[in-house]
Design an enzyme around this catalytic site. Structure first.
Site, PDB file in Angstrom:
ATOM      1  N   HIS A  90      -1.387   6.881   5.134  1.00 17.31           N
ATOM      2  CA  HIS A  90      -0.322   5.872   5.127  1.00 17.31           C
ATOM      3  C   HIS A  90       0.921   6.286   4.345  1.00 17.31           C
ATOM      4  O   HIS A  90       1.535   5.470   3.657  1.00 17.31           O
ATOM      5  CB  HIS A  90      -0.847   4.523   4.617  1.00 17.31           C
ATOM      6  CG  HIS A  90      -0.132   3.368   5.261  1.00 17.31           C
ATOM      7  ND1 HIS A  90      -0.346   2.056   4.900  1.00 17.31           N
ATOM      8  CD2 HIS A  90       0.819   3.339   6.243  1.00 17.31           C
ATOM      9  CE1 HIS A  90       0.413   1.268   5.625  1.00 17.31           C
ATOM     10  NE2 HIS A  90       1.133   2.023   6.453  1.00 17.31           N
ATOM     11  N   CYS A 108       0.778  -1.239   0.000  1.00 18.11           N
ATOM     12  CA  CYS A 108       0.000   0.000   0.000  1.00 18.11           C
ATOM     13  C   CYS A 108       0.813   1.295   0.000  1.00 18.11           C
ATOM     14  O   CYS A 108       0.606   2.152  -0.864  1.00 18.11           O
ATOM     15  CB  CYS A 108      -0.978  -0.005   1.160  1.00 18.11           C
ATOM     16  SG  CYS A 108      -0.293  -0.562   2.710  1.00 18.11           S
TER      17      CYS A 108
END
Length: 479
Positions: free
Chosen positions: A134, A79
């Site tokens: 993130h 990710c």
């Protein structure tokens, strides 16, 4: 008198057309942009991509109204690197982000990077991110760039995944301020906030809304109505794994795919809510919508106890999340742009997530930053079925599990995989061998050598990128 009436009639004919000509000479309003980036959704997890059971009518409708890409690639099989590439147009190792970023670590998307949000804000767009960030070591860090430092006027985000799980999460931040517990399920919370921001913003500027959904990343938890829909595929009561749980849970067992199916359908339902709002607010016709996944799914090839009961599908492609085989990087990709992309079209042209920034910039005639290497290209030719022009192949680098490929180049149908020392492992022709089973290095040594030369040059170019941050370790092969 006859002459007078002819003159009046001529004047009445010319005037409206002159007004229309003046109106048509005005530049069209710049489109709004909604960019949905979902988490760990596999190539085969949608009905429109072939799943025989999961119901995803809203995402399928989005595909039927635009372009469904059958060779869309995440820039990384994990990710954080994929998100860095999506926002910068640069392969993630240039940014120093090579894997997922745990809380309280030093990796982050540097202030030196120019993001899509920064570029659009500079062009007069309102910008917002709602969902998963993130791209740093924590939303409370003052020593690392936050969403506001990368062009987002409004940020309603969590760091990596919801705590303790997707129901009533406690780790959302709104513009740097912790929110404590937020009631609801993650996807619903995200769409609630996204539509609130759209409703309350001033309407004198176009908008860029980045919606990085959390689903269907572990740990999953879904509303009862969706669990009930798929209860025939579930053994026993759904038990959500708690993020951060340190020990192997007692009595852990495989309960079947029903909980995963429910989570994907819940995500679809919330995508439908967002699209419905665009329709109701009369925004759909002038909004470019992207629906993309950040990497391949966790399949039944479970590699950690917290992955048990995730049942993502790759559509038959080899590998899974954290692999550079097709199953880890080939993912769903849908674009809807009314009046510019014909409805119900498909494209098998290879497109990467790092192509999105250059494509949007080109469509808006904004150009790209000239002071840095950009790996992505404008792929809007694929909207009309024309070939995409690239000066170099697609490239991946990733610290794969033992025995897996670490480097990949993809040139059209030809894919070369190499190990941690950049030694070729296999050469595949994907048009003839979608399952990556027939190694052609022996029969096509010239093609293998050609792609290997390109790979080595690409590795050196990325490693020597002047914008790579000081904390980024040298990752080049050790000979």
């Amino acid at each position: 008198m006859k002459t007078l009436w002819i003159t009046i009639a001529a004047f009445c004919f010319v005037l409206p057309n002159a007004v229309l000509a003046q109106q048509s000479s005005e530049p069209p309003a710049r489109p709004n942009i909604v960019l949905m980036y979902v988490d760990d959704l596999g190539y085969g997890d949608l009905a429109s991509y072939g799943h025989p059971i999961i119901e995803t009518p809203h995402i399928d409708q989005l595909a039927s109204e635009g372009l469904r890409m059958t060779a869309f690639y995440a820039p990384s099989p994990l990710c954080s690197p994929s998100r860095a590439a999506l926002l910068t147009g640069r392969t993630p190792y240039r940014t120093g982000i090579k894997s997922w970023i745990p809380q309280n670590t030093n990796a982050y998307l540097s202030e030196q990077e120019v993001t899509l949000a920064t570029w659009l804000k500079k062009a007069g767009y309102d910008t917002a991110i709602v969902g998963k960030w993130h791209l740093n070591g924590g939303l409370d860090r003052t020593d690392q760039a936050q969403p506001s430092d990368h062009g987002f006027d409004h940020a309603y985000v969590l760091h990596a995944f919801p705590l303790p799980h997707q129901n009533n999460p406690t780790n959302f931040y709104a513009n740097g301020e912790p929110l404590g517990e937020v009631k609801g399920f993650a996807a619903q919370i995200v769409v609630d906030e996204a539509t609130r921001w759209l409703r309350e913003r001033k309407e004198d500027k176009p908008f860029f809304l980045y919606v990085p959904f959390i689903e269907p990343h572990a740990t999953i938890h879904s509303p009862k109505e969706f669990l009930d829909k798929y209860k025939r595929y579930t053994k026993g009561e759904p038990i959500p794994v708690v993020n951060g749980q340190p020990d192997y849970p007692q009595g852990l067992e495989a309960r079947g795919p029903g909980e995963y199916y429910a989570n994907v359908s819940h995500l679809d339902n919330q995508v439908g809510r967002l699209m419905e709002y665009l329709d109701e607010a009369d925004l759909s016709d002038n909004t470019m919508v992207f629906f993309l996944s950040d990497n391949g799914p966790v399949t039944m090839d479970w590699r950690a106890w917290w992955e048990v009961n995730l049942y993502g599908e790759t559509g038959g492609f080899r590998g899974r999340k954290a692999d550079l085989y097709e199953g880890g990087i080939r993912v769903p990709g849908i674009i809807r742009y009314p009046g510019h992309i014909p409805e119900g079209t498909t494209s098998d042209a290879p497109v990467s997530g790092y192509d999105i920034f250059p494509t949007i910039a080109s469509l808006l005639n904004l150009g790209m930053p000239k002071d840095r290497a950009i790996d992505g290209v404008d792929v809007s030719a694929a909207f009309e079925g024309r070939p995409i022009e690239r000066s170099k192949p697609l490239f991946w680098a990733f610290p794969a599990a033992a025995g897996g490929p670490h480097y990949v180049v993809l040139d059209g149908d030809w894919k070369l995989l190499a190990d941690a020392n950049a030694n070729p492992m296999a050469l595949y022709n994907l048009s003839e061998d979608r399952f990556e089973l027939n190694d052609l290095r022996q029969s096509r040594p010239g093609k293998a050598e050609e792609l290997h030369t390109i790979m080595i040059a690409y590795i050196e170019d990325v490693a020597s990128d002047p914008l790579r941050p000081d904390w980024a370790v040298d990752w080049r092969p050790q000979k």
